[in-house]
Design a protein around this motif. Sequence first.
Motif, mmCIF file in Angstrom:
data_model
loop_
_atom_site.group_PDB
_atom_site.id
_atom_site.type_symbol
_atom_site.label_atom_id
_atom_site.label_comp_id
_atom_site.label_asym_id
_atom_site.label_seq_id
_atom_site.Cartn_x
_atom_site.Cartn_y
_atom_site.Cartn_z
ATOM 1 N N VAL A 101 32.879 21.821 29.617
ATOM 2 C CA VAL A 101 33.663 23.045 29.440
ATOM 3 C C VAL A 101 34.429 23.373 30.709
ATOM 4 C CG1 VAL A 101 33.576 25.474 28.803
ATOM 5 C CG2 VAL A 101 31.828 23.893 27.931
ATOM 6 N N PHE A 102 35.743 23.350 30.623
ATOM 7 C CA PHE A 102 36.576 23.730 31.758
ATOM 8 C C PHE A 102 37.102 25.139 31.507
ATOM 9 C CE2 PHE A 102 36.435 19.171 31.638
ATOM 10 C CZ PHE A 102 36.324 18.805 32.975
ATOM 11 N N ASN A 103 36.805 26.026 32.425
ATOM 12 C CA ASN A 103 37.246 27.405 32.271
ATOM 13 C C ASN A 103 38.653 27.532 32.834
ATOM 14 O OD1 ASN A 103 37.691 30.074 32.133
ATOM 15 N ND2 ASN A 103 35.805 30.680 33.172
ATOM 16 N N THR A 104 39.639 27.389 31.954
ATOM 17 C CA THR A 104 41.042 27.397 32.380
ATOM 18 C C THR A 104 41.729 28.712 32.000
ATOM 19 O OG1 THR A 104 41.598 26.267 30.318
ATOM 20 C CG2 THR A 104 41.267 24.884 32.257
ATOM 21 N N ILE A 105 40.926 29.689 31.607
ATOM 22 C CA ILE A 105 41.508 30.990 31.248
ATOM 23 C C ILE A 105 41.857 31.737 32.528
ATOM 24 C CG2 ILE A 105 41.005 33.231 30.194
ATOM 25 C CD1 ILE A 105 39.345 31.712 28.098
ATOM 26 N N CYS A 106 43.047 32.329 32.516
ATOM 27 C CA CYS A 106 43.544 33.026 33.699
ATOM 28 C C CYS A 106 43.232 34.507 33.558
ATOM 29 C CB CYS A 106 45.045 32.784 33.775
ATOM 30 S SG CYS A 106 45.782 33.609 35.155
ATOM 31 N N ASP A 107 42.792 35.112 34.634
ATOM 32 C CA ASP A 107 42.375 36.509 34.549
ATOM 33 C C ASP A 107 43.527 37.506 34.503
ATOM 34 O OD1 ASP A 107 39.636 36.166 34.445
ATOM 35 O OD2 ASP A 107 39.482 35.896 36.615
ATOM 36 N N ALA A 108 44.751 37.041 34.798
ATOM 37 C CA ALA A 108 45.866 37.981 34.997
ATOM 38 C C ALA A 108 46.051 38.940 33.821
ATOM 39 C CB ALA A 108 47.154 37.215 35.256
ATOM 40 N N THR A 109 46.102 38.394 32.597
ATOM 41 C CA THR A 109 46.323 39.231 31.415
ATOM 42 C C THR A 109 45.278 40.335 31.345
ATOM 43 O OG1 THR A 109 47.002 37.210 30.301
ATOM 44 C CG2 THR A 109 46.682 39.146 28.920
ATOM 45 N N PHE A 110 44.019 39.927 31.633
ATOM 46 C CA PHE A 110 42.921 40.877 31.465
ATOM 47 C C PHE A 110 42.883 41.872 32.617
ATOM 48 C CE2 PHE A 110 42.122 36.780 29.549
ATOM 49 C CZ PHE A 110 42.200 37.169 28.222
ATOM 50 N N GLU A 111 43.394 41.458 33.766
ATOM 51 C CA GLU A 111 43.475 42.401 34.888
ATOM 52 C C GLU A 111 44.418 43.550 34.541
ATOM 53 O OE1 GLU A 111 44.473 39.926 38.229
ATOM 54 O OE2 GLU A 111 42.412 39.198 38.408
ATOM 55 N N ASN A 112 45.567 43.201 33.929
ATOM 56 C CA ASN A 112 46.491 44.266 33.503
ATOM 57 C C ASN A 112 45.818 45.170 32.466
ATOM 58 O OD1 ASN A 112 48.398 43.120 35.148
ATOM 59 N ND2 ASN A 112 49.884 42.650 33.526
ATOM 60 N N GLN A 113 45.076 44.560 31.541
ATOM 61 C CA GLN A 113 44.416 45.359 30.491
ATOM 62 C C GLN A 113 43.336 46.261 31.076
ATOM 63 O OE1 GLN A 113 43.018 42.689 27.442
ATOM 64 N NE2 GLN A 113 45.086 42.093 26.833
ATOM 65 N N ASP A 114 42.523 45.702 31.967
ATOM 66 C CA ASP A 114 41.452 46.503 32.563
ATOM 67 C C ASP A 114 42.036 47.674 33.352
ATOM 68 O OD1 ASP A 114 39.653 44.776 31.484
ATOM 69 O OD2 ASP A 114 39.270 43.663 33.341
ATOM 70 N N LEU A 142 31.563 31.439 32.616
ATOM 71 C CA LEU A 142 32.420 32.543 33.078
ATOM 72 C C LEU A 142 32.619 32.532 34.586
ATOM 73 C CD1 LEU A 142 31.148 35.459 30.797
ATOM 74 C CD2 LEU A 142 33.251 34.125 30.564
ATOM 75 N N LYS A 143 31.739 31.855 35.308
ATOM 76 C CA LYS A 143 31.807 31.930 36.774
ATOM 77 C C LYS A 143 32.127 30.611 37.464
ATOM 78 C CE LYS A 143 29.061 35.993 37.729
ATOM 79 N NZ LYS A 143 27.901 36.541 38.416
ATOM 80 N N ASN A 144 32.265 29.532 36.712
ATOM 81 C CA ASN A 144 32.471 28.238 37.346
ATOM 82 C C ASN A 144 33.626 27.483 36.704
ATOM 83 O OD1 ASN A 144 29.996 27.831 39.263
ATOM 84 N ND2 ASN A 144 29.227 28.814 37.404
ATOM 85 N N LYS A 145 34.247 26.639 37.504
ATOM 86 C CA LYS A 145 35.401 25.880 37.023
ATOM 87 C C LYS A 145 35.043 24.947 35.882
ATOM 88 C CE LYS A 145 38.548 25.347 40.887
ATOM 89 N NZ LYS A 145 39.011 24.396 41.895
ATOM 90 N N GLU A 146 33.917 24.251 36.062
ATOM 91 C CA GLU A 146 33.522 23.263 35.057
ATOM 92 C C GLU A 146 32.020 23.368 34.825
ATOM 93 O OE1 GLU A 146 34.225 19.125 36.045
ATOM 94 O OE2 GLU A 146 33.090 18.472 34.295
ATOM 95 N N VAL A 147 31.643 23.418 33.571
ATOM 96 C CA VAL A 147 30.221 23.366 33.227
ATOM 97 C C VAL A 147 30.037 22.239 32.221
ATOM 98 C CG1 VAL A 147 28.217 24.607 32.355
ATOM 99 C CG2 VAL A 147 30.006 25.851 33.576
ATOM 100 N N ARG A 148 29.197 21.298 32.590
ATOM 101 C CA ARG A 148 29.006 20.110 31.767
ATOM 102 C C ARG A 148 27.663 20.273 31.068
ATOM 103 N NH1 ARG A 148 30.785 14.383 34.393
ATOM 104 N NH2 ARG A 148 30.347 13.119 32.552
ATOM 105 N N LYS A 206 41.220 34.839 25.097
ATOM 106 C CA LYS A 206 40.037 35.663 25.398
ATOM 107 C C LYS A 206 38.803 34.800 25.631
ATOM 108 C CE LYS A 206 41.117 40.018 23.200
ATOM 109 N NZ LYS A 206 41.095 40.704 21.923
ATOM 110 N N LYS A 207 38.098 35.101 26.719
ATOM 111 C CA LYS A 207 36.907 34.319 27.072
ATOM 112 C C LYS A 207 35.825 34.390 25.999
ATOM 113 C CE LYS A 207 37.542 34.893 32.015
ATOM 114 N NZ LYS A 207 37.142 35.583 33.231
ATOM 115 N N GLU A 208 35.665 35.572 25.396
ATOM 116 C CA GLU A 208 34.599 35.755 24.406
ATOM 117 C C GLU A 208 34.746 34.747 23.261
ATOM 118 O OE1 GLU A 208 36.592 38.152 25.561
ATOM 119 O OE2 GLU A 208 35.160 39.214 26.836
ATOM 120 N N ILE A 209 35.998 34.561 22.826
ATOM 121 C CA ILE A 209 36.225 33.656 21.690
ATOM 122 C C ILE A 209 36.057 32.199 22.142
ATOM 123 C CG2 ILE A 209 37.880 32.966 19.894
ATOM 124 C CD1 ILE A 209 38.995 35.824 20.045
ATOM 125 N N TYR A 210 36.466 31.933 23.388
ATOM 126 C CA TYR A 210 36.263 30.579 23.939
ATOM 127 C C TYR A 210 34.769 30.239 23.931
ATOM 128 C CZ TYR A 210 37.144 26.632 27.182
ATOM 129 O OH TYR A 210 37.255 25.384 27.773
#
Lengths: 277, 277
Positions: free
Chosen positions: A184-197, B177-183, A164-168
């Motif tokens: 910070v690399f945002n490596t969370i995949c939206d797929a799980t949350f797309e199914n939930q939404d 939440l909107k970008n691949k990498e935030v430093r 979950k992004k919120e906890i990240y």
Amino acid sequence: MRVKLASSYGFCFGVKRAIKIAEGYHNSSTMGPLIHNQNEIDRLKNDYNVGLYNSLSDVKPKDTVIIRTHGIPKNDLKELRQKDAKVINATCPFVTTPQQIVKKMSEENYSILIFGDENHPEVQGVKSYGKDTDDVHVVLCKDDLEKINFKYDKIATVAQTTRKKEIYLEIVNALILKNKEVRVFNTICDATFENQDAARELSKEVDVMIVIGGKNSSNTKQLHSICLENCEDSFLIENIEELDISWLKNKTLCGITAGASTPDWIIQQVVTKIENV
Amino acid sequence: MRVKLASSYGFCFGVKRAIKIAEGYHNSSTMGPLIHNQNEIDRLKNDYNVGLYNSLSDVKPKDTVIIRTHGIPKNDLKELRQKDAKVINATCPFVTTPQQIVKKMSEENYSILIFGDENHPEVQGVKSYGKDTDDVHVVLCKDDLEKINFKYDKIATVAQTTRKKEIYLEIVNALILKNKEVRVFNTICDATFENQDAARELSKEVDVMIVIGGKNSSNTKQLHSICLENCEDSFLIENIEELDISWLKNKTLCGITAGASTPDWIIQQVVTKIENV
């Protein structure tokens, strides 16, 4: 009766891709189960003779071995190659990304933090790409940070794709307050949350909801619980045999969704049966 | 009567350092006022003949020019050197850091985000170090992000040293939440908040509180408002002349704090006067 499918359900991109890859290698074996669904594993075995290895020691020279979406630890991959196996890499590209980030960042002398479950194969794989595995840390929440001694005051972070992004953000915020640089690399995949939404939306407009997936699958259980919030007649089934027609009595519109490990052909069986009620 | 000073008050590290540097250069001039306190500027003029330039055009060859804690834009520094001025750099090291980060990150093709006030000299200086100033963006809150088009999906962020961490995190979270990498570089300096925390603590234990600082100084006004939360007899004065002895009547312990631009000698005058009441 009328049926409406959620706008997003079932397999994610990575799993669809891995199954397609497996179907292309008759007589191969997957390293660990490709998917948490015995029916689908049986189908791959029966239709394509894709078998299952549970341990590296099962692998024999010249075997064709398929790496599943989660990826595998770097040393396991090396061992497979040393055994002269033909390695087919079906690691999800969204998992390869954090592996490569951990490799690069630890080479650049960042301490590494992974947000995820230390025991999950994906995390074990990602973690293995650190140069200095003593300085690759895994946490599930911000409180877990307290026990960590980072080697550097420059931290690079990645997340297990299904978290979950919120906890990240909570974890990352705690790090930012205490360190000079947090990458910070945002490596969370939206797929799980797309199914939930999609399940949340659909469950608001139907009068009965069927969730198809493993009773032990955490993402399926979560879908079920989201549906129950909006539609009290929400039922979780593993397959068509568990569908109870009495649930549909006096209902006009049945919503359907499915967990991330539920193959389309199982979903289709359920859809067809309900449409014919 | 008894007096207790806040555990942290008055000048921050950077200002103390800049004044010490200025005292070492008789007959020099500062580029803009060194501090928002006319008494201190007068003292430097009277005791050390440190003057004040308000514009680059005032500078003559061989002049000794002191850069104040906020720093100056890169091109202004270049112009000073081209004018053959002797440049003494009293930029706070905590401001030099974000300048260098912006330089390095924009060279590495990150889009740059600065959290701060676009019109503040510190921010103008930091911003000027970007390679491509069109891709160096300044925001005051997360809503300001909506108007921005970043060139890259890799963002490096710094903050004006005196900003609030909570708002920095809000901005950074929206970016993650909107970008691949935030430093994220944590360039916020604790000094402002140390004075505030100390004022909060002290105002809880005294029965009268004197806050010394400019009536137009936002950090002094904030100290005063924090003190009023805990001690209704909290008074803001600019100097010893404004101290009203009647405030101390029937009180036993007087707390004292001072804004970030209040020199120690003004504070000391007030302390001595109250101790002798």
